[in-house]
Enzyme design. Structure first.
Site, PDB file in Angstrom:
ATOM      1  CE  LYS A   1      -3.866   1.879   2.778  1.00  0.00           C
ATOM      2  NZ  LYS A   1      -4.658   1.652   4.010  1.00  0.00           N
TER       3      LYS A   1
ATOM      4  CB  SER B   1      -7.978   0.654   6.040  1.00  0.00           C
ATOM      5  OG  SER B   1      -8.631   1.901   6.091  1.00  0.00           O
TER       6      SER B   1
ATOM      7  CB  SER C   1      -7.942   3.494   3.172  1.00  0.00           C
ATOM      8  OG  SER C   1      -7.061   2.847   4.064  1.00  0.00           O
TER       9      SER C   1
END
Lengths: 95, 486, 472
Positions: free
Chosen positions: B68, B167, B143
């Protein structure tokens, strides 16, 4: 809790954010709704409850006073938007 | 055999035995990534695979993966999907990056996400939204949306994301993959760009619970650079996966199955409970009334910390600086006003408000007290149960553009995941079915503090009985020619 | 009307650690800009603080010595504000649970200053104005250097009390090894809060805060100036405005700093990255037992144990490096009073001539002890010894080698002295006659002449003796 545009002005200034009038109006309404929802917490009895900042009881996490080499200065400044002779450059801040 | 449909451990074994070469694995991934980029926008930076410094003794050595884009990678742009960091190149690796590299991980790049991990749809990225590989008109969740989409679509065999309020688990649920948020402190946060420091945790997204266990085995353990990190448990997580559930007590919080939960999701999660029961677990309902306080407590604490954590982005030391400004005050204000997106600004303002003079006690302090009450409620639940089972989300993936218009509604959809972060607990999201539109549904297993092994084992047991985690999104965008077969 | 001045102090003291408070970069003073930095002290995204255990130890030691109650459970908070010297845009400090509270310092003449609190925090960076660009350069070498901030109650009534307190504080912290307290390097910095009120009033007046006070002289003068300014305002019926003022050394005046755009709202909250500090009774007992002998105790001991005059004891204990030097001399066999004389005379003289702090001198106790021993043994006369001292002071040179190389050893050959005496007597018949006529002054002249012939290397006592014998 009523969120006023004056309050939004105050917190925007503290946050160093600028909201154009239209955005400010929208943000005021949204924050009003969110903060009103947060007032749900008023229904929770927390009398005598110690505020919990750390979820686990860790304590005294320290390191010995031993120096390690510092990072190369050029690497640290590589991302700087403006610099001069190894220092970061900003508009006049010294009185 | 299509390589991209293997689990990470299966590919690792094939690499170990020599039946698949590293080059072939990378090639298969790159072919998928080319298509994923066009359809899902999952990657922000695609890098040439680095030859690992060491072969690595992890069962995942040589398996292509990605991070990420809020995890710092030395020499590789780390943007947090924000304009304000669009050109930020860290001069250091996050601890997890160091550990995975030493174990032989092969990184293929950095994954799209909600800006600074603030969002539940990965639509707040300044580089455009991530699309769900199961239905390109829908969001991938957030996210860590890029991470979940990339794994689901076969671009990488696992990804490393972060979870502050769901997330990892929520996008994993929306994309039909397995994602784990470990106990707070088990994985070092050093190098993870902070959103809310007391809630952030790094964790894996992969196809299976076993894959997640293998990734965690590499990442967990005390790090001298993170004062909140915990000692590594003695036994390996992967080695602990027996699938044995007999005698385990699993609680179903009735408060998580009431109003607001879509029927298909409720039935799929209850069906998952039946599977666990069939493996010998005792499953029973109980009440967890604190659930109604978790969302406000979470957003107050997360936004307060975020308002402080994101203050360092001021155009002075790194990142983007406004093109025109007069004095210092204008440099700050213009840089931050133009550099941050709307959702980030909203949370900074909210966080500034709850910490500001006159409101601290009513909001921030109250939320920290609520956190103590919530933690105590979970402690009581875990005195009776080994694990809890809940939905991950009230519904399946919404359409693109549906959520951002109503931020409060979006916050409320985090109800099942945020309590876990407040209480620091381990929790995993696993695929447990599909809704009538063919969209994946996730079930969440929650464990007591440091019960990460317990959580993974229950999920592993479930995955021994089911094949939801072996389903793959259809071929609507991936022509066979792009697939690396052997 | 008579007015009373009320003063409170906030003193920032840099701790004598090797490394910064939250990372392993050196705390060494100076260095090219941004060379004592790492991603942590520069506030790079993703970095985290880890507390230096020595910081806690030094802060607690200071707290104990200042008679504070130590907080058994303390923690760090974030103080949020934007300024280019603060790379994270928050300073890690302590607001809610400072490490020590409620102390007191006796400053003599029955006056006690109460300490409100003592807390740990990180220093900010240094900003320098670049006149060519008319912009500011930010250097983060100081960022993260550990500080303690010591906040007093508003207990001072005049500049003299403030200076007495600061001298006592400086002396104590130096003795503890908590800080070197070098004001010129910013290791000890002071903000002065001052208000005035009608004498006898119990209510505090509106106060101003003065910053940028980097010497005792500046503090003293700023207090006198600011008290007068406030009194003049009040006597003219004008209000005192609560504000931060800056002392201008050159103009000998304070002036209001540009008012900040925003009200100060620091939004303090507990730092989630740092677990709390919990101090056990055993830990506190250990630090309490390790507290060194402080200046006051030494002063008494030097007088009772070694018979030094009160004045000498005070001079020598005024700086810990001097007291340490003195005690080392004595342990090397130097007579205490001899050692004290050399320190107060020659050592202090050379330090001031070279503009050095006692802690920075190269000279070591064995060198001076050897020199004193040579004088005592009659091998060097005192004047020569002073010259040798000046020669070896800067580099801690070898006394014996210097004496040998320069042929300075005292003439102790009675024959040589007698020969010189004969020559002087022969050449100065008038003085001899004067002496014999009872003019004692003539004797001194003759001694001087003999010493000159012997290039000053004879023992004056011996010359005296030989001359008196010869002149009957």
């Amino acid at each position: 809790m009523k969120i006023t545009e004056a309050l939004v002005d105050y917190i925007s200034q503290l946050s160093r954010l600028r909201l154009p009038p239209e955005e400010k109006r929208a943000m005021t309404t949204e924050l009003e709704g969110i903060v009103a929802y947060m007032d749900v917490l008023d229904g929770l009895d927390t009398a005598g409850v110690e505020p919990m900042s750390h979820v686990f009881p860790l304590k005294n996490v320290t390191r010995p006073d031993q120096t390690a080499p510092s990072q190369d200065g050029e690497e640290l400044l590589a991302n700087a938007p403006a610099s001069k002779e190894g220092a970061f450059l900003v508009p006049k801040a010294v009185e | 055999m299509e390589l991209w449909k293997l689990t990470a451990l299966e590919l690792g074994e094939a690499l170990g035995s020599g039946s698949v070469t590293r080059a072939a694995a990378v090639q298969a991934a790159q072919a998928r990534i080319a298509w994923i980029q066009r359809s899902c926008n999952a990657f922000l930076t695609v890098t040439d695979p680095q030859t690992p410094q060491k072969a690595g003794d992890s069962p995942l050595a040589g398996v292509p993966m990605a991070y990420k884009d809020n995890i710092c990678t030395k020499g590789v742009r780390t943007t947090c999907a924000s304009r304000i960091l669009e050109n930020f190149i860290p001069c250091y690796d996050a601890t997890v990056v160091e550990r995975l590299a030493a174990a032989g991980a092969v990184s293929l790049g950095k994954l799209n996400m909600d800006e600074f991990a603030m969002g539940s749809t990965s639509e707040t990225s300044c580089f455009g939204p991530v699309r769900n590989p199961w239905d390109l008109t829908r969001v991938a969740g957030g996210s860590s949306g890029g991470a979940a989409a990339a794994v689901a679509a076969g671009g990488v065999w696992y990804a490393v994301g972060s979870d502050t309020g769901g997330s990892i688990r929520q996008p994993a649920a929306y994309c039909g993959v397995t994602g784990m948020k470990p106990t707070y402190g088990t994985v070092s946060r050093y190098g993870l760009v902070a959103y809310a420091s007391s809630l952030d945790q790094i964790g894996p997204i992969a196809r299976s619970a076993a894959d997640c266990a293998a990734v965690l085995d590499v990442m967990i353990g005390r790090d001298a650079r993170d004062s909140t990190s915990l000692d590594r448990p003695a036994d390996g997580l992967l080695a602990g996966l027996t699938g044995e559930l007999r005698g385990k007590r699993i609680g179903l919080p009735a408060d998580c199955f009431g109003d607001g939960l879509d029927r298909p999701v409720a039935s799929a999660v209850l069906a998952a409970a039946d599977v666990l029961r069939a493996r010998g677990a005792e499953v029973e309902e109980f009440h967890l009334p604190v659930m109604k306080y978790v969302v406000p407590a979470y957003y107050i604490i997360a936004c307060a910390e975020a308002s402080s954590n994101l203050s360092r982005f001021d155009g002075v030391k790194y990142g983007w600086r406004a093109e025109s400004y007069g004095d210092l005050g204008e440099l700050y204000t213009s840089t931050r006003t133009q550099g941050f997106g709307t959702e980030v600004k909203r949370r900074i303002l909210l966080g500034t408000f709850v910490l500001s003079s006159g409101y601290y006690d009513a909001y921030y302090k109250k939320a920290l007290q609520a956190k103590a009450v919530i933690k105590a409620a979970f402690d009581r639940a875990f005195a009776r149960y080994d694990l809890l089972l809940t939905p991950v989300t009230p519904s399946t993936a919404p359409r693109l553009g549906e959520s951002l218009s109503d931020p409060l509604k979006m916050y409320l959809s985090d109800i099942y995941t945020v309590s876990v972060n407040l209480a620091g607990l381990p929790a995993l999201s696993m695929p447990c079915g599909f809704d009538p539109q063919g969209l994946p549904i996730g079930a969440q297993l929650i464990g007591p503090p440091l019960g990460d092994g317990e959580v993974l084992n229950a999920a592993h047991a479930f995955q021994l009985e089911t094949d939801w985690h072996r389903r793959h999104p259809g071929g609507q965008y991936a022509p066979a020619a792009a697939e690396g077969g052997i | 009307m008579t007015w009373e001045t009320v003063i409170g102090l906030e003193t920032h003291v840099e701790l004598a650690t090797k490394t910064k408070i939250f990372c392993s970069c050196t705390t060494e003073f100076g260095g090219a800009p941004n060379t004592h930095c790492c991603p942590v002290c520069m506030g790079m995204p993703g970095t985290l603080p880890v507390l230096n255990q020595k910081v806690v130890e030094l802060a607690v030691t200071a707290g104990l010595a200042l008679n504070c109650a130590i907080t058994p459970h303390s923690r760090f908070d974030r103080k949020n504000y934007f300024y280019p010297d603060l790379p994270k845009a928050y300073q890690i400090s302590q607001l809610y649970l400072p490490i020590a509270r409620n102390g007191r310092v006796d400053i003599g003449e029955g006056k006690t200053i109460r300490i409100h609190e003592l807390h740990m925090e990180e220093d900010a960076g240094k900003l320098v104005h670049d006149p060519w660009l008319d912009q500011t350069l930010a250097d983060y070498n100081r960022c993260g250097v550990p500080l303690i901030e010591i906040v007093t109650e508003p207990d001072f009534r005049c500049a003299e009390e403030v200076i007495a307190y600061l001298e006592k504080l400086k002396e104590t912290l130096q003795y503890l090894g908590v800080s070197d307290c070098k004001m010129q390097e910013g290791s000890l910095r002071c903000d002065v809060n001052l208000s005035v009120r009608p004498a006898g009033s119990a209510q505090l007046g509106v106060r101003t805060e003065m910053k940028n006070l980097n010497s005792f002289k500046a503090i003293s003068r700023a207090i006198v100036y600011e008290a007068r300014r406030q009194i003049e305002l009040l006597e003219e019926g004008k209000p005192v405005v609560q504000q931060t003022r800056r002392w201008d050394e050159n103009k000998d005046a304070t002036y209001a700093m540009r008012s900040k755009e925003n009200a100060q709202d620091y939004r303090y909250f507990p730092d989630p990255d740092l677990p709390p500090v919990e101090l056990s009774g055993a830990y506190l007992d250990r630090l309490r037992a390790a507290l060194p002998e402080l200046a006051e105790a030494k002063r008494v001991r030097y007088q009772t144990q070694w018979g030094l005059p009160a004045y000498d004891a005070k001079m020598i204990t005024s700086q810990k490096p001097l007291a340490d030097f003195f005690e080392a001399l004595v342990s090397l066999g130097t007579k205490p009073k001899q050692g004290a004389n050399w320190i107060m005379g020659q050592v202090l003289g050379q330090l001031s001539a070279h503009g050095l702090e006692a802690g920075d001198m190269a000279l070591t106790p064995p060198t001076l002890a050897r020199l004193i021993a040579l004088v005592e043994a009659g091998k060097l006369n005192r004047n020569t010894a002073v010259k040798v001292f000046e020669a070896v002071f800067e580099t801690d040179g070898d006394v014996d080698a210097y004496v040998a190389a320069h042929g300075l050893e005292q003439v102790s050959d009675a024959g040589l002295v007698a020969e010189a005496v004969e020559q002087v007597l022969a050449a100065n018949e008038k003085s001899v006659a004067d002496y014999k006529a009872g003019k004692e002054k003539a004797f001194g002249f003759l001694v001087g002449q003999v010493m000159r012939r012997l290039k000053g290397q004879a023992s004056p006592a011996m010359v005296n003796q030989v001359l008196r014998d010869r002149l009957g």
